[in-house]
Design a protein around this motif. Structure first.
Motif, PDB file in Angstrom:
ATOM      1  N   GLY A 178      28.124  11.351  22.005  1.00 27.55           N
ATOM      2  CA  GLY A 178      27.964  10.289  23.003  1.00 27.55           C
ATOM      3  C   GLY A 178      29.308   9.831  23.545  1.00 27.55           C
ATOM      4  N   CYS A 179      30.290   9.722  22.651  1.00 27.37           N
ATOM      5  CA  CYS A 179      31.651   9.363  23.086  1.00 27.37           C
ATOM      6  C   CYS A 179      32.195  10.406  24.060  1.00 27.37           C
ATOM      7  CB  CYS A 179      32.585   9.242  21.884  1.00 27.37           C
ATOM      8  SG  CYS A 179      32.208   7.868  20.786  1.00 27.37           S
ATOM      9  N   GLY A 180      31.898  11.686  23.758  1.00 23.85           N
ATOM     10  CA  GLY A 180      32.357  12.767  24.635  1.00 23.85           C
ATOM     11  C   GLY A 180      31.719  12.692  26.009  1.00 23.85           C
ATOM     12  N   GLY A 219      32.150  11.154  31.744  1.00 23.19           N
ATOM     13  CA  GLY A 219      31.685  10.296  32.830  1.00 23.19           C
ATOM     14  C   GLY A 219      32.799   9.430  33.396  1.00 23.19           C
ATOM     15  N   VAL A 220      33.627   8.879  32.501  1.00 22.61           N
ATOM     16  CA  VAL A 220      34.774   8.067  32.938  1.00 22.61           C
ATOM     17  C   VAL A 220      35.756   8.928  33.724  1.00 22.61           C
ATOM     18  CG1 VAL A 220      36.786   6.758  32.137  1.00 22.61           C
ATOM     19  CG2 VAL A 220      34.555   6.382  31.074  1.00 22.61           C
ATOM     20  N   LEU A 222      27.777   8.479  32.247  1.00 20.23           N
ATOM     21  CA  LEU A 222      28.155   7.178  31.691  1.00 20.23           C
ATOM     22  C   LEU A 222      26.973   6.517  30.981  1.00 20.23           C
ATOM     23  CD1 LEU A 222      30.390   5.686  34.544  1.00 20.23           C
ATOM     24  CD2 LEU A 222      31.132   6.305  32.246  1.00 20.23           C
ATOM     25  N   VAL A 223      25.812   6.538  31.635  1.00 20.92           N
ATOM     26  CA  VAL A 223      24.606   5.924  31.042  1.00 20.92           C
ATOM     27  C   VAL A 223      24.171   6.698  29.801  1.00 20.92           C
ATOM     28  CG1 VAL A 223      22.170   5.402  31.415  1.00 20.92           C
ATOM     29  CG2 VAL A 223      23.824   4.934  33.222  1.00 20.92           C
ATOM     30  N   ALA A 224      24.112   8.037  29.921  1.00 20.42           N
ATOM     31  CA  ALA A 224      23.666   8.873  28.796  1.00 20.42           C
ATOM     32  C   ALA A 224      24.618   8.744  27.610  1.00 20.42           C
ATOM     33  CB  ALA A 224      23.571  10.331  29.235  1.00 20.42           C
TER      34      ALA A 224
END
Length: 232
Positions: free
Chosen positions: A26-28, A33-34, A60-62
């Motif tokens: 998720g961090c990845g 996204g950022v 970003l949302v996912a």
């Protein structure tokens, strides 16, 4: 009872490891996204249906939801609480089904989504001379991707009603204007596809981890329930 407790501990730590990987995944996703958002910041005033902008927002949302869900799974595994585990299972199942649904929609209706994005871009062209932010976004995109118009340069004539192209359509140092020939939509889409392949591979791996996390969370839930019944 000792065997049952040993199985519970084994499942507990396996689930913790898988959820830690899930959280890192998720961090990845959030990080990509950022990165995409920053690379698109020069034309962020374009419609959100523009592929690269919609992909950035989706990641970003996912990524954010995946990080929260992974943390909840790790917490549920360590605390051995059935309520947390069931909440994690339901959220993760809904997330997985949403991902599968989105993939199917993108696969089946990609042509319709492309047309919708193109229509939104062409409609936005009408405000090119009225909206400074939109004007800057279009100019930056055409300069960066070395392109002109959505499908071709005639989009500008049809949208603005003038015979002149924006200066950003012209190659640098050409007078009279020697325009870029390639369409912006295809160039931007190819840019996205060239950078998204590794993300898709990463997403498939993350999907496998999700399925394993679902299995381990339900297995741990059943083990805890069995242990509680034995204690009663």
């Amino acid at each position: 009872m000792a065997v049952s407790r040993g199985c519970l501990c084994c499942v507990k730590y396996l689930m913790f490891v898988f959820n830690l990987i899930f959280w890192l995944g998720g961090c990845g996703l959030f990080g990509v996204g950022v990165w995409l958002s920053f690379t698109q910041s020069q034309f962020s005033s374009l419609p959100l249906s523009f592929p690269s902008l919609s992909a950035a927002n989706l990641l970003l949302v996912a990524g954010g939801v995946t990080m929260v869900t992974g943390f909840l799974g790790c917490l549920g595994a360590l605390k051995e609480q059935r309520c947390l585990l069931m909440t994690f299972f339901v959220i993760l199942l809904l997330l997985f089904l949403t991902e599968v649904t989105l993939i199917l929609i993108l696969s089946i209706y990609h042509k319709e989504l492309d047309e919708k994005a193109k229509d939104d871009l062409i409609k936005g062209m009408k405000d090119y001379n009225k909206n400074t932010d939109l004007k800057n976004s279009w100019d930056n995109m055409q300069k960066i991707f070395k392109c002109c118009g959505v499908s071709n340069h005639t989009d500008w004539h049809n949208s603005t009603g003038t015979g002149q192209l924006p200066s950003s359509c012209c190659r640098p140092g050409t007078d009279p204007c020697h325009r870029w020939e390639e369409p912006c939509y295809e160039k931007a889409k190819n840019f996205l596809l060239s950078n998204i392949t590794s993300v898709l591979v990463f997403g498939v791996c993350l999907g496998i981890v999700q399925i394993l996390a679902l299995a381990f969370s339900m297995l741990m839930y059943c083990q805890i329930l069995r242990a509680e019944k034995y204690m009663d």
